[in-house]
Scaffold this active site. Structure first.
Site, PDB file in Angstrom:
ATOM      1  N   TYR A  92     -12.045   7.384 -13.902  1.00  0.00           N
ATOM      2  CA  TYR A  92     -12.208   6.103 -13.207  1.00  0.00           C
ATOM      3  C   TYR A  92     -12.868   5.067 -14.121  1.00  0.00           C
ATOM      4  O   TYR A  92     -12.411   3.919 -14.229  1.00  0.00           O
ATOM      5  CB  TYR A  92     -13.052   6.325 -11.952  1.00  0.00           C
ATOM      6  CG  TYR A  92     -13.134   5.137 -11.029  1.00  0.00           C
ATOM      7  CD1 TYR A  92     -12.198   4.948 -10.027  1.00  0.00           C
ATOM      8  CD2 TYR A  92     -14.163   4.198 -11.146  1.00  0.00           C
ATOM      9  CE1 TYR A  92     -12.272   3.859  -9.160  1.00  0.00           C
ATOM     10  CE2 TYR A  92     -14.245   3.116 -10.306  1.00  0.00           C
ATOM     11  CZ  TYR A  92     -13.297   2.952  -9.307  1.00  0.00           C
ATOM     12  OH  TYR A  92     -13.371   1.862  -8.466  1.00  0.00           O
TER      13      TYR A  92
ATOM     14  N   LYS B  78     -11.165   1.557 -15.542  1.00  0.00           N
ATOM     15  CA  LYS B  78     -11.706   0.259 -15.151  1.00  0.00           C
ATOM     16  C   LYS B  78     -12.177  -0.552 -16.356  1.00  0.00           C
ATOM     17  O   LYS B  78     -12.092  -1.788 -16.343  1.00  0.00           O
ATOM     18  CB  LYS B  78     -12.849   0.453 -14.144  1.00  0.00           C
ATOM     19  CG  LYS B  78     -12.390   1.031 -12.806  1.00  0.00           C
ATOM     20  CD  LYS B  78     -11.342   0.156 -12.141  1.00  0.00           C
ATOM     21  CE  LYS B  78     -10.988   0.642 -10.752  1.00  0.00           C
ATOM     22  NZ  LYS B  78      -9.981  -0.236 -10.087  1.00  0.00           N
TER      23      LYS B  78
ATOM     24  N   ASP C 221       0.844  -1.184   0.000  1.00  0.00           N
ATOM     25  CA  ASP C 221       0.000   0.000   0.000  1.00  0.00           C
ATOM     26  C   ASP C 221       0.883   1.238   0.000  1.00  0.00           C
ATOM     27  O   ASP C 221       2.028   1.202   0.465  1.00  0.00           O
ATOM     28  CB  ASP C 221      -0.901   0.011   1.250  1.00  0.00           C
ATOM     29  CG  ASP C 221      -2.164   0.837   1.059  1.00  0.00           C
ATOM     30  OD1 ASP C 221      -3.242   0.240   0.917  1.00  0.00           O
ATOM     31  OD2 ASP C 221      -2.065   2.078   1.044  1.00  0.00           O
TER      32      ASP C 221
ATOM     33  N   ILE D  81     -19.532  -1.024  -2.639  1.00  0.00           N
ATOM     34  CA  ILE D  81     -19.088  -1.794  -1.483  1.00  0.00           C
ATOM     35  C   ILE D  81     -18.748  -0.837  -0.343  1.00  0.00           C
ATOM     36  O   ILE D  81     -18.258   0.276  -0.571  1.00  0.00           O
ATOM     37  CB  ILE D  81     -17.834  -2.633  -1.838  1.00  0.00           C
ATOM     38  CG1 ILE D  81     -18.070  -3.466  -3.118  1.00  0.00           C
ATOM     39  CG2 ILE D  81     -17.438  -3.533  -0.679  1.00  0.00           C
ATOM     40  CD1 ILE D  81     -19.148  -4.507  -3.017  1.00  0.00           C
TER      41      ILE D  81
ATOM     42  N   ASN E 162      -5.182  -4.506  -6.727  1.00  0.00           N
ATOM     43  CA  ASN E 162      -6.387  -3.884  -6.210  1.00  0.00           C
ATOM     44  C   ASN E 162      -6.261  -2.380  -5.985  1.00  0.00           C
ATOM     45  O   ASN E 162      -7.278  -1.693  -5.880  1.00  0.00           O
ATOM     46  CB  ASN E 162      -6.750  -4.585  -4.885  1.00  0.00           C
ATOM     47  CG  ASN E 162      -7.790  -3.849  -4.092  1.00  0.00           C
ATOM     48  OD1 ASN E 162      -8.980  -3.881  -4.430  1.00  0.00           O
ATOM     49  ND2 ASN E 162      -7.371  -3.163  -3.031  1.00  0.00           N
TER      50      ASN E 162
ATOM     51  N   THR F 155     -16.534   0.647   1.657  1.00  0.00           N
ATOM     52  CA  THR F 155     -15.096   0.854   1.764  1.00  0.00           C
ATOM     53  C   THR F 155     -14.812   2.324   2.033  1.00  0.00           C
ATOM     54  O   THR F 155     -15.660   3.184   1.792  1.00  0.00           O
ATOM     55  CB  THR F 155     -14.379   0.449   0.467  1.00  0.00           C
ATOM     56  OG1 THR F 155     -14.754   1.361  -0.573  1.00  0.00           O
ATOM     57  CG2 THR F 155     -14.718  -0.977   0.058  1.00  0.00           C
TER      58      THR F 155
END
Length: 251
Positions: A157, A161, A38, A190, A91, A192
């Site tokens: 984005y 993707k 990360d 989700i 990810n 997050t």
């Protein structure tokens, strides 16, 4: 469902929180030795410590996936420290601006593409090279439900993707006979930190109302699918894109 990853080494990028952290913890709980990668050093260290506290094997690594040389060093370090690389989940991602395409800032476009697309390419490239040396492996690239549908005011984005899915399909075809499987996963809305950050309360409620299941997903629900795709139970699955979106894209 029990999935065994004993003796396997895995890298998960963006693993300091959210979906990445859930995936890393699931892999470790199933026996894998996991590198928590990360940009946020403290977050990576925290997740690695949680895994070790539960009796798992985990290491933290600070990396900017938009830096190809840094990604190559991460893969080299992992192989040297852990003895190989068998599994990888690419990810790491950022959101970007909330602007119509004609007003989208060029510098933010570049940063979103650097992390969400170029970062996945760099990781996939160097992971493949490491896996080739040991005869195979499995990779999951994190796309999004926005890899198959559009969202106004999110051109950077959404474009990145969509492109991740194309990259995944090409690489899967190229390495299908070499023991490397590569798939993409498309989470919907989700729970997050990223979704919380980009969602005001009113927007959040609209998102939930748009969900046929009437709720957001949980990181653990994405992790379950990712770990299945990395496992030998998915041995004939490669080059495909799997949604975890509560039927959001089925409208």
């Amino acid at each position: 469902m029990e999935i065994g990853f004993e003796g396997k080494v895995a890298i998960v990028t963006g693993a300091g929180s959210g979906i990445g952290a859930a995936i890393a913890k699931k892999l470790a709980s199933e026996g894998a030795e996991v590198v928590i990668a990360d940009l946020d050093t403290a977050a990576a260290q925290g997740v690695a410590a949680e895994i070790r506290d539960e009796g798992g094997l985990a290491h933290d690594h600070t990396v900017d996936v938009g830096d190809a040389a840094a990604v190559e060093r991460m893969i080299t370090s992992t192989v040297e420290k852990c003895g190989g690389l068998h599994l990888a989940v690419n990810n790491a991602g950022i959101d970007g601006a909330r602007k119509p395409t004609g007003d989208y800032p060029v510098d933010i476009w570049r940063s979103v593409i650097d992390v969400n697309l170029n970062g996945v390419f760099y990781c996939t490239k160097y992971e493949i090279a490491a896996m080739m040396k040991q005869g195979g492996g499995a990779i999951v690239n994190m796309s999004s439900v926005l890899g198959s549908v559009g969202l106004p005011f999110a051109c950077g984005y959404t474009a990145a993707k969509h492109a991740v899915i194309g990259l995944t399909k090409v690489a899967a075809i190229e390495y299908a006979r070499m023991g490397i499987r590569i798939n993409a996963v498309g989470p919907g809305w989700i729970e997050t930190p990223l979704i919380t950050e980009i969602s005001e309360v009113a927007t959040s409620r609209r998102m939930e109302q748009m969900q046929p299941m009437g709720r957001r997903g949980k990181p653990e629900e994405v992790a379950a699918l990712v770990c299945f795709l990395l496992s030998e139970q998915a041995s004939f699955i490669t080059g495909s894109y799997h949604l975890v979106d509560g039927a959001y894209s089925a409208h």
